[in-house]
Motif scaffolding. Structure first.
Motif, PDB file in Angstrom:
ATOM      1  N   LYS A  33       0.819  -1.218   0.000  1.00  0.00           N
ATOM      2  CA  LYS A  33       0.000   0.000   0.000  1.00  0.00           C
ATOM      3  C   LYS A  33       0.853   1.269   0.000  1.00  0.00           C
ATOM      4  N   GLY A  34       2.188   1.103  -0.041  1.00  0.00           N
ATOM      5  CA  GLY A  34       3.069   2.265  -0.092  1.00  0.00           C
ATOM      6  C   GLY A  34       3.504   2.801   1.256  1.00  0.00           C
ATOM      7  N   VAL A  35       3.293   2.036   2.323  1.00  0.00           N
ATOM      8  CA  VAL A  35       3.698   2.465   3.664  1.00  0.00           C
ATOM      9  C   VAL A  35       4.790   1.507   4.145  1.00  0.00           C
ATOM     10  N   ASN A  36       5.960   2.052   4.460  1.00  0.00           N
ATOM     11  CA  ASN A  36       7.076   1.243   4.940  1.00  0.00           C
ATOM     12  C   ASN A  36       7.233   1.427   6.434  1.00  0.00           C
ATOM     13  N   LEU A  37       7.191   0.308   7.169  1.00  0.00           N
ATOM     14  CA  LEU A  37       7.332   0.345   8.626  1.00  0.00           C
ATOM     15  C   LEU A  37       8.705  -0.147   9.041  1.00  0.00           C
ATOM     16  N   VAL A  38       9.282   0.534  10.033  1.00  0.00           N
ATOM     17  CA  VAL A  38      10.531   0.108  10.647  1.00  0.00           C
ATOM     18  C   VAL A  38      10.295   0.112  12.153  1.00  0.00           C
ATOM     19  N   PHE A  39      10.552  -1.025  12.797  1.00  0.00           N
ATOM     20  CA  PHE A  39      10.315  -1.161  14.235  1.00  0.00           C
ATOM     21  C   PHE A  39      11.610  -1.025  15.011  1.00  0.00           C
ATOM     22  N   SER A  40      11.567  -0.257  16.078  1.00  0.00           N
ATOM     23  CA  SER A  40      12.701  -0.204  16.989  1.00  0.00           C
ATOM     24  C   SER A  40      12.699  -1.477  17.831  1.00  0.00           C
ATOM     25  N   ASN A  41      13.849  -1.809  18.391  1.00  0.00           N
ATOM     26  CA  ASN A  41      13.923  -2.968  19.287  1.00  0.00           C
ATOM     27  C   ASN A  41      13.007  -2.770  20.489  1.00  0.00           C
ATOM     28  N   GLU A  42      12.892  -1.526  20.943  1.00  0.00           N
ATOM     29  CA  GLU A  42      12.028  -1.222  22.086  1.00  0.00           C
ATOM     30  C   GLU A  42      10.569  -1.513  21.761  1.00  0.00           C
ATOM     31  N   ALA A  43      10.154  -1.218  20.528  1.00  0.00           N
ATOM     32  CA  ALA A  43       8.765  -1.474  20.134  1.00  0.00           C
ATOM     33  C   ALA A  43       8.483  -2.978  20.110  1.00  0.00           C
ATOM     34  N   VAL A  44       9.424  -3.754  19.583  1.00  0.00           N
ATOM     35  CA  VAL A  44       9.249  -5.209  19.544  1.00  0.00           C
ATOM     36  C   VAL A  44       9.211  -5.769  20.970  1.00  0.00           C
ATOM     37  N   ASP A  45      10.129  -5.299  21.821  1.00  0.00           N
ATOM     38  CA  ASP A  45      10.140  -5.759  23.214  1.00  0.00           C
ATOM     39  C   ASP A  45       8.856  -5.380  23.939  1.00  0.00           C
ATOM     40  N   TYR A  46       8.381  -4.161  23.711  1.00  0.00           N
ATOM     41  CA  TYR A  46       7.143  -3.691  24.330  1.00  0.00           C
ATOM     42  C   TYR A  46       5.976  -4.608  23.950  1.00  0.00           C
ATOM     43  N   LEU A  47       5.839  -4.892  22.650  1.00  0.00           N
ATOM     44  CA  LEU A  47       4.741  -5.735  22.180  1.00  0.00           C
ATOM     45  C   LEU A  47       4.888  -7.172  22.688  1.00  0.00           C
ATOM     46  N   ALA A  48       6.118  -7.683  22.713  1.00  0.00           N
ATOM     47  CA  ALA A  48       6.338  -9.046  23.194  1.00  0.00           C
ATOM     48  C   ALA A  48       5.989  -9.163  24.667  1.00  0.00           C
ATOM     49  N   ASN A  49       6.393  -8.185  25.465  1.00  0.00           N
ATOM     50  CA  ASN A  49       6.090  -8.225  26.900  1.00  0.00           C
ATOM     51  C   ASN A  49       4.601  -8.058  27.162  1.00  0.00           C
ATOM     52  N   LYS A  50       3.983  -7.158  26.415  1.00  0.00           N
ATOM     53  CA  LYS A  50       2.559  -6.908  26.627  1.00  0.00           C
ATOM     54  C   LYS A  50       1.698  -8.065  26.106  1.00  0.00           C
ATOM     55  N   GLY A  51       2.184  -8.763  25.075  1.00  0.00           N
ATOM     56  CA  GLY A  51       1.422  -9.858  24.481  1.00  0.00           C
ATOM     57  C   GLY A  51       1.705 -11.211  25.098  1.00  0.00           C
ATOM     58  N   TYR A  52       2.631 -11.249  26.053  1.00  0.00           N
ATOM     59  CA  TYR A  52       3.008 -12.530  26.654  1.00  0.00           C
ATOM     60  C   TYR A  52       2.059 -12.886  27.785  1.00  0.00           C
TER      61      TYR A  52
END
Length: 101
Positions: A33-52
């Motif tokens: 769709k023309g939108v490029n996402l780049v995730f910080s390590n903090e964002a991945v850790d945040y989602l992993a901790n919150k989703g665990y």
């Protein structure tokens, strides 16, 4: 059902791996769709901790991504805060995901 099968609970690293797979699917869809996402390590850790959740394994991840990532991105794209054909950085600030492009 004739048998009971016992499963080992997922570790946080297992959940993080599953989360990365789910994120990659969202990234690929948005790239189309023309939108490029780049995730910080903090964002991945945040989602992993919150989703665990040891009791539910990886089930909460999909709902978490829908609520905190996909819905927020959709709102920002519709409102014009996120512009297509630019890279969107996903980070964490004050305990929430933040998006910048």
């Amino acid at each position: 059902i004739d048998e009971v099968i016992m499963f080992e609970p997922l570790s946080k690293e297992d959940v993080k791996g599953i989360l990365k797979l789910q994120i990659n699917q969202i990234v690929e869809l948005l790239q189309e769709k023309g939108v490029n996402l780049v995730f910080s390590n903090e964002a991945v850790d945040y989602l992993a901790n919150k989703g665990y959740d040891i009791a539910y394994g990886a089930r909460p991840i999909k709902r978490l991504l829908q609520k905190e990532l996909v819905n927020e991105l959709a709102t920002k794209i519709i409102s014009g805060e996120i512009v297509k054909d630019e890279t969107v950085s996903v980070g964490v600030e004050n305990g929430k995901l933040v998006f910048a492009n």
